[in-house]
Design a protein around this motif. Structure first.
Motif, short mmCIF file in Angstrom:
data_model
loop_
_atom_site.label_atom_id
_atom_site.label_comp_id
_atom_site.label_asym_id
_atom_site.label_seq_id
_atom_site.Cartn_x
_atom_site.Cartn_y
_atom_site.Cartn_z
N GLN A 55 0.82 -1.21 0.00
CA GLN A 55 0.00 0.00 0.00
C GLN A 55 0.85 1.26 0.00
O GLN A 55 0.59 2.17 -0.73
CB GLN A 55 -0.94 0.00 1.21
CG GLN A 55 -2.05 -1.01 1.08
CD GLN A 55 -3.00 -0.63 -0.02
OE1 GLN A 55 -3.25 0.54 -0.26
NE2 GLN A 55 -3.52 -1.60 -0.70
N SER A 56 1.83 1.35 0.87
CA SER A 56 2.67 2.53 0.91
C SER A 56 4.02 2.16 1.49
O SER A 56 4.13 1.78 2.64
CB SER A 56 2.03 3.62 1.77
OG SER A 56 2.93 4.71 1.90
N ASN A 106 -5.38 1.22 3.89
CA ASN A 106 -5.34 1.57 2.48
C ASN A 106 -4.86 3.01 2.37
O ASN A 106 -5.24 3.85 3.19
CB ASN A 106 -6.73 1.40 1.86
CG ASN A 106 -6.72 1.59 0.37
OD1 ASN A 106 -5.71 1.37 -0.29
ND2 ASN A 106 -7.84 2.02 -0.17
N THR A 107 -4.03 3.29 1.38
CA THR A 107 -3.59 4.66 1.14
C THR A 107 -3.87 5.04 -0.31
O THR A 107 -3.88 4.19 -1.20
CB THR A 107 -2.09 4.85 1.40
OG1 THR A 107 -1.35 4.00 0.54
CG2 THR A 107 -1.74 4.57 2.85
N GLU A 108 -4.08 6.31 -0.51
CA GLU A 108 -4.18 6.89 -1.85
C GLU A 108 -3.58 8.28 -1.72
O GLU A 108 -4.17 9.16 -1.10
CB GLU A 108 -5.63 6.95 -2.33
CG GLU A 108 -5.74 7.36 -3.78
CD GLU A 108 -7.15 7.22 -4.31
OE1 GLU A 108 -7.58 8.13 -5.04
OE2 GLU A 108 -7.82 6.22 -3.98
#
Length: 177
Positions: A55-56, A106-108
């Motif tokens: 995710q990151s 979760n990352t965005e």
């Protein structure tokens, strides 16, 4: 050596084709006493699923909570027990000071969303339990994060009751090579 049924070869090939190329497979089967030569190369190759990325990579590692703020006031920290978090792949885990927890995230961009957290169910002193509940509630309310040059992670959160900031120091030992 037991006789090998030739009808098992396609199953073998389907299972291991993602790891072995056809010439190697033919060589291995030939060494095992089965003479199939190029039959394996005539079998269809199954497509591999795409690799899933973490995710990151910026969040990856172990972090220790340095301080917690509920707008606009710093929250006094109970000195017993470390409050930690680890981000690995799409999983989050750590310690709330008394209990261990785990979940997903979760990352965005710099947006951060932490899924529901599950934790162990030990009982500790009430002040430690109260701090743990505030901490886990804040993590689950994560909205965004920032990383600074000094290796500090800041998570901004919003819950039904309050909003605030969690500040962490990096506990991951990074190799020199």
């Amino acid at each position: 050596m037991a006789d090998t049924d030739i009808t098992d070869v396609p199953l073998f090939h389907r299972h291991f084709s993602q790891y072995l190329t056809h010439p190697i497979l033919s060589l291995l089967i030939g060494l095992g006493g089965i003479s199939l030569a190029n039959t394996a190369s005539a079998l269809p190759v199954l497509e591999q699923p795409p690799l899933l990325m973490a995710q990151s990579t910026a969040l990856a590692g172990n972090w220790r909570l340095a301080n917690m703020t509920e707008d606009p006031t710093p929250t006094p920290m109970v000195p017993a027990g470390e409050l930690t978090v680890e981000f690995a792949g799409d999983r989050i885990s750590g310690s709330g000071g008394c209990n261990r927890f785990t979940g997903s995230f979760n990352t965005e961009g710099n947006q951060l969303q932490v899924g529901p957290l599950a934790s162990t169910f030990k009982a500790c002193e009430q002040t430690i339990m109260d701090q743990e509940i505030r901490y886990l509630t804040a993590l689950q309310g994560a909205q965004r994060y920032e990383l600074d040059d000094q290796g500090q992670l800041t998570i901004f959160y919003q819950t039904e009751q309050t909003s605030g900031v969690l500040r962490f120091t990096n506990q991951t030992v990074r190799g020199m090579w």
